[in-house]
Design a protein around this motif. Sequence first.
Motif, PDB file in Angstrom:
ATOM      1  N   LEU A   1       0.619  -1.176   0.364  1.00 52.83           N
ATOM      2  CA  LEU A   1      -0.096  -0.040   0.286  1.00 52.83           C
ATOM      3  C   LEU A   1       0.925   1.168   0.091  1.00 52.83           C
ATOM      4  O   LEU A   1       0.557   2.443  -0.856  1.00 52.83           O
ATOM      5  N   GLN A   2       1.779   1.452   0.724  1.00 56.04           N
ATOM      6  CA  GLN A   2       2.750   2.457   0.793  1.00 56.04           C
ATOM      7  C   GLN A   2       3.934   2.448   0.099  1.00 56.04           C
ATOM      8  O   GLN A   2       4.912   3.276  -0.887  1.00 56.04           O
ATOM      9  N   PHE A   3       3.659   1.513  -1.384  1.00 52.95           N
ATOM     10  CA  PHE A   3       4.770   1.210  -2.701  1.00 52.95           C
ATOM     11  C   PHE A   3       4.671   2.578  -3.573  1.00 52.95           C
ATOM     12  O   PHE A   3       5.967   2.943  -3.757  1.00 52.95           O
ATOM     13  N   ALA A   4       4.163   3.350  -3.437  1.00 50.90           N
ATOM     14  CA  ALA A   4       4.172   5.186  -4.683  1.00 50.90           C
ATOM     15  C   ALA A   4       5.388   5.761  -2.999  1.00 50.90           C
ATOM     16  O   ALA A   4       5.503   6.554  -3.834  1.00 50.90           O
ATOM     17  N   GLN A   5       5.165   5.837  -1.749  1.00 53.27           N
ATOM     18  CA  GLN A   5       6.400   6.295  -1.352  1.00 53.27           C
ATOM     19  C   GLN A   5       7.457   6.026  -1.768  1.00 53.27           C
ATOM     20  O   GLN A   5       8.687   6.470  -1.251  1.00 53.27           O
ATOM     21  N   PHE A   6       8.108   4.557  -2.329  1.00 58.89           N
ATOM     22  CA  PHE A   6       9.250   4.366  -2.638  1.00 58.89           C
ATOM     23  C   PHE A   6      10.061   5.039  -4.049  1.00 58.89           C
ATOM     24  O   PHE A   6       9.522   5.419  -4.915  1.00 58.89           O
ATOM     25  N   ASP A   7      11.420   5.513  -3.752  1.00 52.98           N
ATOM     26  CA  ASP A   7      12.032   5.950  -5.312  1.00 52.98           C
ATOM     27  C   ASP A   7      12.264   4.769  -6.063  1.00 52.98           C
ATOM     28  O   ASP A   7      12.255   5.307  -6.621  1.00 52.98           O
ATOM     29  N   LYS A   8      12.984   4.013  -5.623  1.00 53.74           N
ATOM     30  CA  LYS A   8      13.260   3.076  -6.595  1.00 53.74           C
ATOM     31  C   LYS A   8      12.671   0.515  -5.719  1.00 53.74           C
ATOM     32  O   LYS A   8      12.360   1.012  -4.211  1.00 53.74           O
ATOM     33  N   ALA A   9      12.996   0.049  -6.297  1.00 52.83           N
ATOM     34  CA  ALA A   9      12.282  -1.044  -6.129  1.00 52.83           C
ATOM     35  C   ALA A   9      12.796  -2.112  -6.719  1.00 52.83           C
ATOM     36  O   ALA A   9      13.343  -2.113  -7.976  1.00 52.83           O
ATOM     37  N   ILE A  10      13.401  -2.758  -5.766  1.00 54.29           N
ATOM     38  CA  ILE A  10      15.010  -3.701  -6.143  1.00 54.29           C
ATOM     39  C   ILE A  10      14.236  -5.560  -6.056  1.00 54.29           C
ATOM     40  O   ILE A  10      13.486  -5.765  -5.063  1.00 54.29           O
TER      41      ILE A  10
ATOM     42  N   GLU B   1       5.036   5.404  -9.944  1.00 57.60           N
ATOM     43  CA  GLU B   1       6.409   5.956 -10.608  1.00 57.60           C
ATOM     44  C   GLU B   1       6.949   5.928  -9.685  1.00 57.60           C
ATOM     45  O   GLU B   1       7.994   6.499  -9.279  1.00 57.60           O
ATOM     46  N   VAL B   2       7.587   4.138 -10.139  1.00 59.94           N
ATOM     47  CA  VAL B   2       8.877   3.884  -9.231  1.00 59.94           C
ATOM     48  C   VAL B   2       9.716   3.452  -9.779  1.00 59.94           C
ATOM     49  O   VAL B   2       9.092   2.468 -10.670  1.00 59.94           O
ATOM     50  N   GLN B   3      11.071   3.523  -9.760  1.00 55.49           N
ATOM     51  CA  GLN B   3      12.448   3.006 -10.720  1.00 55.49           C
ATOM     52  C   GLN B   3      12.048   1.534 -10.469  1.00 55.49           C
ATOM     53  O   GLN B   3      12.391   1.031  -9.080  1.00 55.49           O
TER      54      GLN B   3
ATOM     55  N   LYS C   1      17.416   8.966  -0.774  1.00 54.97           N
ATOM     56  CA  LYS C   1      16.822   8.047  -1.740  1.00 54.97           C
ATOM     57  C   LYS C   1      15.622   6.650  -0.431  1.00 54.97           C
ATOM     58  O   LYS C   1      16.264   6.281  -0.130  1.00 54.97           O
ATOM     59  N   SER C   2      14.535   6.523  -1.231  1.00 55.66           N
ATOM     60  CA  SER C   2      14.275   4.793  -0.184  1.00 55.66           C
ATOM     61  C   SER C   2      13.754   3.903  -1.407  1.00 55.66           C
ATOM     62  O   SER C   2      13.764   4.241  -2.094  1.00 55.66           O
ATOM     63  N   VAL C   3      14.406   3.128  -1.616  1.00 54.99           N
ATOM     64  CA  VAL C   3      14.485   1.827  -1.719  1.00 54.99           C
ATOM     65  C   VAL C   3      13.963   0.442  -1.064  1.00 54.99           C
ATOM     66  O   VAL C   3      14.390   0.526  -0.012  1.00 54.99           O
ATOM     67  N   ILE C   4      13.072  -0.398  -1.901  1.00 55.37           N
ATOM     68  CA  ILE C   4      12.703  -1.520  -1.249  1.00 55.37           C
ATOM     69  C   ILE C   4      13.203  -2.747  -1.529  1.00 55.37           C
ATOM     70  O   ILE C   4      13.224  -2.748  -3.455  1.00 55.37           O
ATOM     71  N   ILE C   5      13.174  -3.452  -0.615  1.00 56.79           N
ATOM     72  CA  ILE C   5      13.894  -4.974  -1.895  1.00 56.79           C
ATOM     73  C   ILE C   5      13.127  -5.666  -1.537  1.00 56.79           C
ATOM     74  O   ILE C   5      12.577  -6.281  -0.697  1.00 56.79           O
ATOM     75  N   PHE C   6      12.627  -6.233  -2.848  1.00 55.75           N
ATOM     76  CA  PHE C   6      11.247  -7.988  -2.860  1.00 55.75           C
ATOM     77  C   PHE C   6      12.038  -9.369  -2.547  1.00 55.75           C
ATOM     78  O   PHE C   6      13.198  -9.107  -3.225  1.00 55.75           O
TER      79      PHE C   6
ATOM     80  N   THR D   1      23.129   1.385   1.585  1.00 55.26           N
ATOM     81  CA  THR D   1      22.570   2.580   2.979  1.00 55.26           C
ATOM     82  C   THR D   1      24.177   2.828   2.995  1.00 55.26           C
ATOM     83  O   THR D   1      23.407   3.818   2.986  1.00 55.26           O
ATOM     84  N   SER D   2      25.107   2.060   2.419  1.00 59.30           N
ATOM     85  CA  SER D   2      26.663   3.147   3.024  1.00 59.30           C
ATOM     86  C   SER D   2      26.602   4.367   1.394  1.00 59.30           C
ATOM     87  O   SER D   2      27.172   5.435   1.693  1.00 59.30           O
ATOM     88  N   ARG D   3      25.556   3.946   0.623  1.00 55.67           N
ATOM     89  CA  ARG D   3      25.416   5.307  -0.711  1.00 55.67           C
ATOM     90  C   ARG D   3      24.679   5.718  -0.022  1.00 55.67           C
ATOM     91  O   ARG D   3      24.176   7.092  -1.310  1.00 55.67           O
ATOM     92  N   GLY D   4      23.779   6.170   0.843  1.00 52.24           N
ATOM     93  CA  GLY D   4      22.996   6.757   1.438  1.00 52.24           C
ATOM     94  C   GLY D   4      21.349   6.410   1.535  1.00 52.24           C
ATOM     95  O   GLY D   4      20.532   7.570   1.376  1.00 52.24           O
ATOM     96  N   ALA D   5      21.167   5.868   0.406  1.00 54.03           N
ATOM     97  CA  ALA D   5      19.963   5.364   0.719  1.00 54.03           C
ATOM     98  C   ALA D   5      18.931   4.710   2.425  1.00 54.03           C
ATOM     99  O   ALA D   5      19.454   3.684   2.927  1.00 54.03           O
ATOM    100  N   MET D   6      17.640   4.447   2.168  1.00 56.10           N
ATOM    101  CA  MET D   6      16.673   4.247   3.346  1.00 56.10           C
ATOM    102  C   MET D   6      16.569   3.087   2.931  1.00 56.10           C
ATOM    103  O   MET D   6      14.923   2.754   1.909  1.00 56.10           O
TER     104      MET D   6
END
Length: 274
Positions: A85-94, A117-119, A163-168, A182-187
């Motif tokens: 449900l929060q998917f749109a709040q992420f900048d990127k998804a892996i 529009e999530v990359q 940037k926020s990233v979600i990992i499936f 995380t070391s590159r600045g991502a949440m």
Amino acid sequence: MLSNWVSNWPSSCWLRVQETFWLRSMVAKLAVGADVLVVRPLREQDAFLQLLTAANISFRYKPIMRIVPITEPLAAVERIRDLILQFAQFDKAIFISANAAELAIQWLDEYWPMLPEVQLFAVGQQTGMMLKEYGAEVLSPQGQQNTEGLLKEMPQLQNLADKSVIIFRGAGGRATLADTLTSRGAMVTYCDLYRRVIDPVSLVQARAEDCRCLVAHSGELLQAMGPISNKATMLVVPSERVAEIGHDLGYKHLVVAESALPESMFRAVQQALG
């Protein structure tokens, strides 16, 4: 009449019947003194096994691991739903694997008729193709088909400040990807969609097999198989990382495929068998 009833089956039903018989024939394949032992989880229309069959390479298929979608406890399911449900709040998804992509698509399709529009990124080409078939635009490494390749090749994953990233992924996967992002600045947020479960009965059977070549598609599968029992056994793996695990387990004869893609693993098997 029975014949009329059967003839009226939808084509999709016939396809499912054909797939079921094919899968059962692969699992039950009895090749005495088989050249190759394959232990990865059961999957429909396994292109790698089809290549072995077409090349008339004798093999035994003993899937020692099952992929189990997370359906309990309730708290774990609710967490998945909340993240979807929060998917749109992420900048990127892996998407770590084809299993992760397949299950994520089911969840996303239920709550997002049109993807926000999530990359999107896929660790491997097979995972990427599954997402593209769903209609999504997705980026994946063209060279090294693994986590390391994704981190190295994708310029969009280098500077991730704020940037926020979600990992499936599957529960309990490696932390390399999240730690590096995380070391590159991502949440970074994990969305665990399935569990990998070792089948103890199949594992005992697989360990008892006598083969010239063991094919291990992942480090987890290889570790489950344990130390080498026959020093002459060849080992085929998809990456240098898994090869290192093989060395630690006593394997002396290894072939590292270019990637985990069916064609690459098949060529590695051909090389191993000489």
